[in-house]
Design an enzyme around this catalytic site. Structure first.
Site, PDB file in Angstrom:
ATOM      1  N   HIS A  30      -4.923  -6.184 -10.908  1.00 18.44           N
ATOM      2  CA  HIS A  30      -4.330  -7.134  -9.953  1.00 18.44           C
ATOM      3  C   HIS A  30      -3.990  -8.472 -10.604  1.00 18.44           C
ATOM      4  O   HIS A  30      -3.407  -9.343  -9.956  1.00 18.44           O
ATOM      5  CB  HIS A  30      -5.271  -7.359  -8.766  1.00 18.44           C
ATOM      6  CG  HIS A  30      -5.569  -6.103  -8.009  1.00 18.44           C
ATOM      7  ND1 HIS A  30      -6.575  -5.240  -8.369  1.00 18.44           N
ATOM      8  CD2 HIS A  30      -4.976  -5.553  -6.930  1.00 18.44           C
ATOM      9  CE1 HIS A  30      -6.599  -4.214  -7.536  1.00 18.44           C
ATOM     10  NE2 HIS A  30      -5.638  -4.376  -6.650  1.00 18.44           N
ATOM     11  N   GLU A  47       0.397  -2.111 -10.059  1.00 18.56           N
ATOM     12  CA  GLU A  47       0.139  -3.159  -9.074  1.00 18.56           C
ATOM     13  C   GLU A  47       1.380  -4.027  -8.825  1.00 18.56           C
ATOM     14  O   GLU A  47       1.707  -4.363  -7.681  1.00 18.56           O
ATOM     15  CB  GLU A  47      -1.007  -4.060  -9.562  1.00 18.56           C
ATOM     16  CG  GLU A  47      -2.345  -3.701  -8.980  1.00 18.56           C
ATOM     17  CD  GLU A  47      -2.321  -3.696  -7.459  1.00 18.56           C
ATOM     18  OE1 GLU A  47      -1.986  -4.726  -6.855  1.00 18.56           O
ATOM     19  OE2 GLU A  47      -2.631  -2.661  -6.867  1.00 18.56           O
ATOM     20  N   GLU A  51       0.833  -1.222   0.000  1.00 24.43           N
ATOM     21  CA  GLU A  51       0.000   0.000   0.000  1.00 24.43           C
ATOM     22  C   GLU A  51       0.855   1.253   0.000  1.00 24.43           C
ATOM     23  O   GLU A  51       0.591   2.201  -0.737  1.00 24.43           O
ATOM     24  CB  GLU A  51      -0.964  -0.007   1.188  1.00 24.43           C
ATOM     25  CG  GLU A  51      -1.921  -1.182   1.250  1.00 24.43           C
ATOM     26  CD  GLU A  51      -2.659  -1.483  -0.051  1.00 24.43           C
ATOM     27  OE1 GLU A  51      -2.782  -0.574  -0.904  1.00 24.43           O
ATOM     28  OE2 GLU A  51      -3.088  -2.628  -0.228  1.00 24.43           O
ATOM     29  N   ASP A 101      -8.169  -7.133 -14.998  1.00 23.42           N
ATOM     30  CA  ASP A 101      -8.063  -6.282 -13.811  1.00 23.42           C
ATOM     31  C   ASP A 101      -6.576  -6.099 -13.490  1.00 23.42           C
ATOM     32  O   ASP A 101      -5.775  -7.011 -13.690  1.00 23.42           O
ATOM     33  CB  ASP A 101      -8.786  -6.976 -12.644  1.00 23.42           C
ATOM     34  CG  ASP A 101      -8.664  -6.192 -11.351  1.00 23.42           C
ATOM     35  OD1 ASP A 101      -9.566  -5.379 -11.078  1.00 23.42           O
ATOM     36  OD2 ASP A 101      -7.666  -6.377 -10.614  1.00 23.42           O
ATOM     37  N   HIS A 147       2.123   2.181  -3.328  1.00 19.04           N
ATOM     38  CA  HIS A 147       1.211   2.920  -4.218  1.00 19.04           C
ATOM     39  C   HIS A 147       1.465   4.425  -4.092  1.00 19.04           C
ATOM     40  O   HIS A 147       1.391   5.164  -5.086  1.00 19.04           O
ATOM     41  CB  HIS A 147      -0.254   2.604  -3.893  1.00 19.04           C
ATOM     42  CG  HIS A 147      -0.744   1.340  -4.535  1.00 19.04           C
ATOM     43  ND1 HIS A 147      -0.610   1.085  -5.886  1.00 19.04           N
ATOM     44  CD2 HIS A 147      -1.378   0.253  -4.020  1.00 19.04           C
ATOM     45  CE1 HIS A 147      -1.136  -0.102  -6.171  1.00 19.04           C
ATOM     46  NE2 HIS A 147      -1.605  -0.632  -5.046  1.00 19.04           N
TER      47      HIS A 147
HETATM   48  N1  ASN Z   1      -5.595  -3.681  -1.800  1.00 14.98           N
HETATM   49  C1  ASN Z   1      -5.895  -3.198  -3.102  1.00 14.98           C
HETATM   50  C2  ASN Z   1      -4.641  -2.651  -3.755  1.00 14.98           C
HETATM   51  O1  ASN Z   1      -3.842  -2.017  -3.127  1.00 14.98           O
HETATM   52  C3  ASN Z   1      -6.924  -2.144  -3.057  1.00 14.98           C
HETATM   53  C4  ASN Z   1      -7.209  -1.658  -4.407  1.00 14.98           C
HETATM   54  O2  ASN Z   1      -7.554  -2.402  -5.288  1.00 14.98           O
HETATM   55  N2  ASN Z   1      -7.004  -0.387  -4.622  1.00 14.98           N
HETATM   56  O3  ASN Z   1      -4.469  -2.850  -4.918  1.00 14.98           O
HETATM   57 ZN    ZN Z   2      -2.453  -2.436  -4.972  1.00 14.36          ZN
END
Ligand code: ASN
Ligand code: ZN
Ligand code: CA
Length: 340
Positions: A242, A182, A159, A240, A162
């Site tokens: 992720h 990501e 986190e 997505d 980010h």
């Molecule tokens: N835990 C997720 C991430 O950091 C939350 C999100 O999708 N923004 O990617």
């Molecule tokens: Zn993330």
């Protein structure tokens, strides 16, 4: 007068959920109580009191304070609301220290300013996130049954990263650049775990393995989660973010550890290549150094997978030279995930 300083730094004892009994940096306040304010790194840990993530602002919630500077009870799903705070506070410090001591980066924005860290966000919110607007991290309590509080080392590192990405390349959070955003968080989240070298939460290539066991994502063969991509293809940007991240996570594993079967810190991995090649790894610290330089010098908001190959090769050339084994390994690992 120094003896009348209202606040002083103190070493607290934390009974964490995921990393055993640890020391945490706290601040003694004028009334004698201790607060989860990190005097070294500037971050502050607060109880969001179940406010939902969309409502949290930096000023929300309650600062954690404690009379004896001994925090938490070491339990998951604890009734002691300070337990998740111990992990969040400590793991934010590990992330800060990783960036500072590895890359000389002074906090998320490289301006020395600490973030606000919230625990107990929402109700059964099985997630965590970074907010630029709030300059804060928010962590939920898990799903209430299987997944506990989302405050383990690689999650906090993810986190906070980010925020680092926003302050640097600012990779747009959709299509291929979103997958790279990501993956950047997965990569450095994992590197924080390696850096912390904790006896309970050991360095691995599994993401969210402590708070969502056995893992949420993995690097050696990302498709084992049933959704992530191992290899680049023209449609990978439709996934997505992720899951499109899988290509870069797979690259990171191959460049670090190489292809094939390998057991690291007791975990068995088996990493395939998309082109049938055999890749030899150069170790995760060198790959992370290349990625950090690529992120902070060469990548932009619209960098795609092909651009990431160029950015990391430029970074490897800067750090190790164009005819180095490191440069060759970065190129080979990208080719092995079908990025040319
Ligand atoms: N835990 C997720 C991430 O950091 C939350 C999100 O999708 N923004 O990617
Ligand atoms: Zn993330
Ligand atoms: Ca991990």
């Amino acid at each position: 007068m120094e003896s009348w300083d209202a606040e002083q730094s103190a070493a607290g004892t934390g009974h964490s959920e995921y990393t055993g009994d640890i020391l945490i940096d706290t601040t003694q306040q004028a009334d004698g109580s201790y607060a989860l304010i990190d005097p070294v790194r500037g971050h502050t840990t607060k109880d969001a009191r179940n406010l939902s993530s969309s409502s949290v602002k930096a000023s929300s919630g309650t600062l954690y304070t404690d009379a004896d500077n001994v925090w938490g009870d070491g339990r998951k799903f604890s009734t002691d609301r300070a337990t998740a705070a111990v992990d969040a506070h400590a793991n934010t410090a590990w992330t800060y220290d990783y960036y500072k001591n590895t890359f000389g980066r002074n906090g998320i924005k490289n301006d020395g300013k600490g973030a606000t860290v919230f625990v107990h966000v929402g109700t059964n919110w099985d997630n965590a996130q970074w907010s630029d607007a709030c300059f804060c991290m928010m962590t939920g309590d898990g799903d209430g049954t299987t997944d506990p509080e989302q405050v383990d080392l690689d999650t906090m590192g993810h986190e906070m990263t980010h925020g680092v990405t926003s302050a640097t390349a600012n990779l747009r959070y959709s299509s291929e650049s979103g997958g790279l955003n990501e993956a950047t968080s997965d990569i450095f989240g994992t590197m924080v775990e390696w850096y912390a070298n904790n006896a309970v939460d050991k360095g691995d290539y599994l993401f969210s393995d402590q708070s969502t066991p056995p893992w949420l994502r993995r690097f050696d063969k990302p498709s084992l989660d049933g959704r992530s991509a191992d290899c680049w293809s023209k449609s990978v940007g439709k996934l997505d973010v992720h899951y499109s991240s899988g290509v870069a996570n797979h690259f990171f594993y191959l460049a670090s550890e190489g292809s094939g079967a390998k057991t690291v810190n007791g975990v068995a991995y088996n990493s395939p290549t998309c082109n049938g090649s055999t890749v030899t790894g150069i170790g995760n610290q060198k790959v992370a150094a290349v990625w950090y330089r690529a992120l902070t010098v060469y990548m932009t908001s619209t960098t795609n997978y092909s651009g990431a190959r160029t950015a990391t090769l430029n970074a490897a050339r800067d750090l190790y030279g164009a005819s180095s084994a490191e440069y060759a390994a970065i190129a080979a690992a990208w080719s092995a995930v079908s990025v040319s």
